[in-house]
Structure formats: structure tokens, C-alpha cells
Design a protein around this motif. Structure first.
Motif, PDB file in Angstrom:
ATOM      1  N   GLY A   6       0.863  -1.327  -0.080  1.00 51.87           N
ATOM      2  CA  GLY A   6       0.021   0.111   0.104  1.00 51.87           C
ATOM      3  C   GLY A   6       1.006   1.283   0.009  1.00 51.87           C
ATOM      4  N   LEU A   7       1.987   1.168   0.865  1.00 46.77           N
ATOM      5  CA  LEU A   7       2.806   2.399   0.918  1.00 46.77           C
ATOM      6  C   LEU A   7       3.523   2.622  -0.410  1.00 46.77           C
ATOM      7  CD1 LEU A   7       4.399   2.096   4.540  1.00 46.77           C
ATOM      8  CD2 LEU A   7       2.721   3.765   3.602  1.00 46.77           C
ATOM      9  N   ARG A   8       3.999   1.636  -1.059  1.00 39.30           N
ATOM     10  CA  ARG A   8       4.676   1.751  -2.277  1.00 39.30           C
ATOM     11  C   ARG A   8       3.746   2.075  -3.243  1.00 39.30           C
ATOM     12  NH1 ARG A   8       9.500   2.186  -4.027  1.00 39.30           N
ATOM     13  NH2 ARG A   8      10.446   0.711  -2.701  1.00 39.30           N
ATOM     14  N   ILE A  12       4.369   5.215  -5.620  1.00 38.34           N
ATOM     15  CA  ILE A  12       4.262   5.346  -7.082  1.00 38.34           C
ATOM     16  C   ILE A  12       3.015   6.206  -7.674  1.00 38.34           C
ATOM     17  CG2 ILE A  12       4.030   3.846  -9.077  1.00 38.34           C
ATOM     18  CD1 ILE A  12       5.193   1.684  -7.452  1.00 38.34           C
ATOM     19  N   TRP A  13       1.890   6.318  -7.136  1.00 37.04           N
ATOM     20  CA  TRP A  13       0.801   7.020  -7.710  1.00 37.04           C
ATOM     21  C   TRP A  13       1.346   8.547  -7.399  1.00 37.04           C
ATOM     22  CZ3 TRP A  13      -2.314  11.082  -6.383  1.00 37.04           C
ATOM     23  CH2 TRP A  13      -3.459  11.201  -7.007  1.00 37.04           C
ATOM     24  N   ARG A  14       1.938   8.966  -6.309  1.00 36.54           N
ATOM     25  CA  ARG A  14       2.176  10.470  -6.264  1.00 36.54           C
ATOM     26  C   ARG A  14       3.447  10.966  -7.265  1.00 36.54           C
ATOM     27  NH1 ARG A  14       1.962   9.044  -0.617  1.00 36.54           N
ATOM     28  NH2 ARG A  14       0.205   9.803   0.339  1.00 36.54           N
ATOM     29  N   THR A  15       4.241   9.918  -7.369  1.00 39.52           N
ATOM     30  CA  THR A  15       5.307  10.408  -8.491  1.00 39.52           C
ATOM     31  C   THR A  15       4.734  10.315  -9.786  1.00 39.52           C
ATOM     32  OG1 THR A  15       7.015   8.972  -6.937  1.00 39.52           O
ATOM     33  CG2 THR A  15       7.456   9.313  -9.469  1.00 39.52           C
ATOM     34  N   ALA A  16       3.816   9.339  -9.934  1.00 38.88           N
ATOM     35  CA  ALA A  16       3.266   9.475 -11.504  1.00 38.88           C
ATOM     36  C   ALA A  16       2.414  10.734 -11.739  1.00 38.88           C
ATOM     37  CB  ALA A  16       2.371   8.068 -11.942  1.00 38.88           C
ATOM     38  N   ALA A  17       1.609  11.043 -10.690  1.00 37.40           N
ATOM     39  CA  ALA A  17       0.720  12.351 -10.645  1.00 37.40           C
ATOM     40  C   ALA A  17       1.607  13.527 -10.755  1.00 37.40           C
ATOM     41  CB  ALA A  17      -0.218  12.311  -9.620  1.00 37.40           C
ATOM     42  N   THR A 105      -7.618   5.831  -9.986  1.00 36.06           N
ATOM     43  CA  THR A 105      -6.497   5.039  -9.645  1.00 36.06           C
ATOM     44  C   THR A 105      -5.762   5.760  -8.470  1.00 36.06           C
ATOM     45  OG1 THR A 105      -4.947   6.243 -11.096  1.00 36.06           O
ATOM     46  CG2 THR A 105      -5.885   4.222 -11.940  1.00 36.06           C
ATOM     47  N   SER A 106      -6.262   6.813  -7.739  1.00 32.52           N
ATOM     48  CA  SER A 106      -5.742   7.406  -6.605  1.00 32.52           C
ATOM     49  C   SER A 106      -6.125   6.492  -5.166  1.00 32.52           C
ATOM     50  CB  SER A 106      -6.449   8.917  -6.448  1.00 32.52           C
ATOM     51  OG  SER A 106      -7.907   8.686  -6.195  1.00 32.52           O
ATOM     52  N   PRO A 107      -4.830   6.546  -4.420  1.00 32.75           N
ATOM     53  CA  PRO A 107      -4.964   5.738  -3.344  1.00 32.75           C
ATOM     54  C   PRO A 107      -6.282   6.006  -2.248  1.00 32.75           C
ATOM     55  CG  PRO A 107      -2.657   6.835  -3.441  1.00 32.75           C
ATOM     56  CD  PRO A 107      -3.770   7.316  -4.498  1.00 32.75           C
TER      57      PRO A 107
END
Length: 223
Positions: A6-8, A12-17, A105-107
Motif C-alpha cells: 500500500g505504501l509503495r 508510485i501514484w504520487r510520483t506519476a501524478a 487510481t488514486s490511493p
């Protein structure tokens, strides 16, 4: 294992966004006129900042926290609008598909579909765990809180009252909600026992369930 996944995923999502937002801002600088970019950035920044401050005041957040966080959220809002303008100018209506994909796809959305346990927090020594290091989703029961009520400072007691509202919101099931309600009554009883005049003044002010009573009970919060 699931906690690390979940943390990973969140990282990844924040980096991509962030990368997509940066590309959008660059596209906006290339395809949109400087005057339009400036107007869009200023309007969106002022709007997001005003909305954040309004919500913070409604939630009775400390003024120092509002002053510190409002410019950051306002700036992020302005950059997000520039990124959207850049994608709109470069690819047109496909921008809506990209935004929908990012949201889907957001957390927070993924966690609702596929819940993951939150990482356990280490308790800090020398502090009251139910006040200082409690997770907002952890439900505190009366038998765990009552023995330590008189050991809390006024400020800690007010903080515990505010956090118990979040616990009440996150609790599910009748028994858990009743348990949190008992804890909140215990906090109220202790506040009234310590400072009955301040307690009466607080009630007379029409407090909200999520309100902060600290300005009535702590000298630090009065100024």
C-alpha cells in the motif's frame, strides 16, 4: 506485506501524478499564452486558498496551521489548473479521460475498493498514547481512558475530545459508537469537574461536536 504494498503504491501514484502535472505545466507554457496562464494561475490560487481557509476555519483548525498550509495548497491548486489547461490545449477532450484515470487510481479510491491495513505506529515513551500517538481509526474504550483522565493536562484533554470525534466518525457498529460516546462523556465530565465556569461558558457558546474547547480551558489558547 500488504502494508508495504500500500505504501509503495501511494508513492508510485504520487510520483506519476507529479510527473504528469509537470508535463501539463510545461505544455501550458508552450501552447497557452502567458497572459492566459497568469490569469488562470492567479484565479485558481486565490480560489483554492480561500476555500482551504474557509474549510479550516469551519473545522476550527489552529491559525498557525492555516497560515502554514494555505499557501502550499493554493500553489498546488494553481499548478494543477495550469496542467489541465496545458493538456486541454495539447490533446483536447482526452484530458477528461486522463483526469478520470488519475482519480480512479488514486490511493483513497483504491483503498475503498481494496482495503489495506495501516502501518502500526510506534508509541512514544513518556506520553499518553490515547492522546499523542493514537491513530484516528483506533477506537478508544472507556476502561482504557478513564484511569488516566486526571493525569492529562487541560490541553491534552481538549485534544483528546477533538480526536474522539474523529474516532466516533470512523467507528462502525452500535457497540463501538456507544463506547466512543461513553469516552466523550467522560471527557466532558472531567472538563466540568476541573473548570465548571469555563465549561458553562463553553456550552453557552454553542459548541459543535468537533469543536475545540481549548480557548476556554487553556491559558495558552486564549491569546
Amino acid at each position: 506485506m500488504l502494508e508495504r504494498v500500500g505504501l509503495r503504491y501511494s508513492q508510485i501514484w504520487r510520483t506519476a501524478a507529479g510527473l504528469l502535472a509537470a508535463i501539463g505545466v510545461i505544455a501550458s507554457l508552450v501552447f497557452v499564452s502567458p497572459a492566459t496562464n497568469l490569469v488562470a494561475f492567479l484565479i485558481s490560487t486565490l480560489t483554492v486558498g480561500a476555500v482551504y481557509v474557509s474549510l479550516g476555519l469551519a473545522r476550527e483548525l489552529p491559525a498557525a496551521e492555516l497560515i502554514r498550509a494555505a499557501p502550499r495548497w493554493a500553489g498546488l491548486g494553481g499548478l494543477l489548473v495550469l496542467a489541465i489547461c496545458g493538456y486541454a490545449a495539447a490533446v483536447g477532450v482526452e484530458t477528461l479521460v486522463l483526469l478520470a484515470l488519475l482519480v480512479a487510481t488514486s490511493p483513497p479510491i483504491v483503498i475503498r475498493i481494496w482495503p489495506m491495513p495501516k502501518p502500526a505506529r510506534e508509541r512514544e515513551t513518556g506520553r499518553h498514547p490515547e492522546v499523542e500517538s493514537i491513530d484516528e481509526t483506533t477506537i478508544v474504550q472507556l476502561e482504557a481512558v478513564q484511569p488516566t483522565l486526571r493525569d492529562l493536562t487541560d490541553e491534552e484533554l481538549c485534544l483528546a475530545w477533538r480526536r474522539s470525534f474523529k474516532q466516533l466518525q470512523s467507528s462502525t457498529g452500535r457497540e463501538l459508537r456507544l463506547g466512543v460516546a461513553d469516552v466523550r462523556r467522560a471527557y466532558l465530565d472531567e472538563l466540568e469537574r476541573r473548570q465548571p465556569e469555563a465549561f458553562a461558558a463553553w456550552l453557552a457558546s454553542g459548541p459543535r461536536a468537533a469543536g475545540d474547547p481549548a480557548r476556554f480551558f487553556t491559558h495558552r489558547a486564549e491569546h
